[in-house]
Design an enzyme around this catalytic site. Structure first.
Site, mmCIF file in Angstrom:
data_model
loop_
_atom_site.group_PDB
_atom_site.id
_atom_site.type_symbol
_atom_site.label_atom_id
_atom_site.label_comp_id
_atom_site.label_asym_id
_atom_site.label_seq_id
_atom_site.Cartn_x
_atom_site.Cartn_y
_atom_site.Cartn_z
ATOM 1 N N ARG A 63 11.978 -30.820 56.947
ATOM 2 C CA ARG A 63 11.893 -30.036 58.186
ATOM 3 C C ARG A 63 10.661 -30.381 59.006
ATOM 4 O O ARG A 63 10.645 -30.179 60.222
ATOM 5 C CB ARG A 63 12.014 -28.548 57.876
ATOM 6 C CG ARG A 63 13.443 -28.171 57.440
ATOM 7 C CD ARG A 63 13.568 -26.731 57.010
ATOM 8 N NE ARG A 63 12.762 -26.397 55.847
ATOM 9 C CZ ARG A 63 13.152 -26.520 54.586
ATOM 10 N NH1 ARG A 63 14.370 -26.953 54.317
ATOM 11 N NH2 ARG A 63 12.359 -26.184 53.596
ATOM 12 N N GLU A 100 6.518 -25.018 43.530
ATOM 13 C CA GLU A 100 6.763 -23.709 42.917
ATOM 14 C C GLU A 100 7.684 -23.844 41.714
ATOM 15 O O GLU A 100 7.582 -23.106 40.751
ATOM 16 C CB GLU A 100 7.452 -22.777 43.927
ATOM 17 C CG GLU A 100 6.545 -22.144 44.931
ATOM 18 C CD GLU A 100 7.350 -21.254 45.851
ATOM 19 O OE1 GLU A 100 7.582 -20.086 45.491
ATOM 20 O OE2 GLU A 100 7.754 -21.748 46.923
#
Length: 180
Positions: A63, A100
């Site tokens: 993105r 994460e």
């Protein structure tokens, strides 16, 4: 440029339990779909960087490519992609980092920028900071100066923005969300 702090926040979709249970994914797709919102978003970044003698905008996969390429066009500078491992066809340098949910590697063409280039590093969101930190390290290995990292969203509770700032990176974000 004045921006109502909720203008962009109200247009970011929260997708609960994605990509795993308990995670609220902050989806910027609605920002990109609306022409007025996209213009406001890009112009905010353009006004920030237009007088900073930027040579290159680097966008993080994937993105960061969207925002970064438009920003580079508006600043009349080049754009370089920092991609996931195995996606660039020429000689690359690579950096592994923690996410994460595991680890990953990003790569940059070995001739993507020159020593002394002033670079803005763009992504959509700062979570743990691993992707942006890896991008910063790659650019600096080529001799570039990363003027600032920027993103639309910061998730400060995950510690990424703190980590990046502690590493010496100036960081600019437009929207903060509490939680994951």
């Amino acid at each position: 440029m004045l921006l109502d702090p909720n203008y962009l926040r109200d247009r970011i979709r929260t997708v609960p339990d994605w990509p795993q249970p308990g995670v609220d994914f902050r989806d910027i797709t609605p920002l990109l779909q609306d022409p007025k919102t996209l213009r406001v978003l890009i112009e905010h970044f353009v006004f920030r960087y237009m007088d900073q003698d930027i040579d290159v905008v680097a966008g993080l996969d994937a993105r960061g490519f969207i925002i970064g390429a438009i920003l580079a066009h508006e600043l009349n500078v080049g754009f370089v992609p920092i991609r996931k491992k195995g996606k660039l066809p020429y000689t690359t340098i690579s950096e592994e980092y923690e996410l994460e949910y595991g680890s990953a590697t990003v790569e940059l063409h070995s001739d993507a920028c020159r020593a002394g280039d002033r670079v803005v590093l763009v992504d959509d969101l700062i979570a743990t900071g691993g992707t942006m930190m890896a991008g910063k390290k790659l650019l600096e290995r080529l001799g570039a100066t990363v003027v600032e990292g920027c993103a639309i969203v910061d998730l400060p509770e995950l510690g990424g923005s703190k980590l990046l700032r502690e590493s010496g990176l100036n960081l600019f974000t437009l929207v903060d969300f509490a939680g994951h």
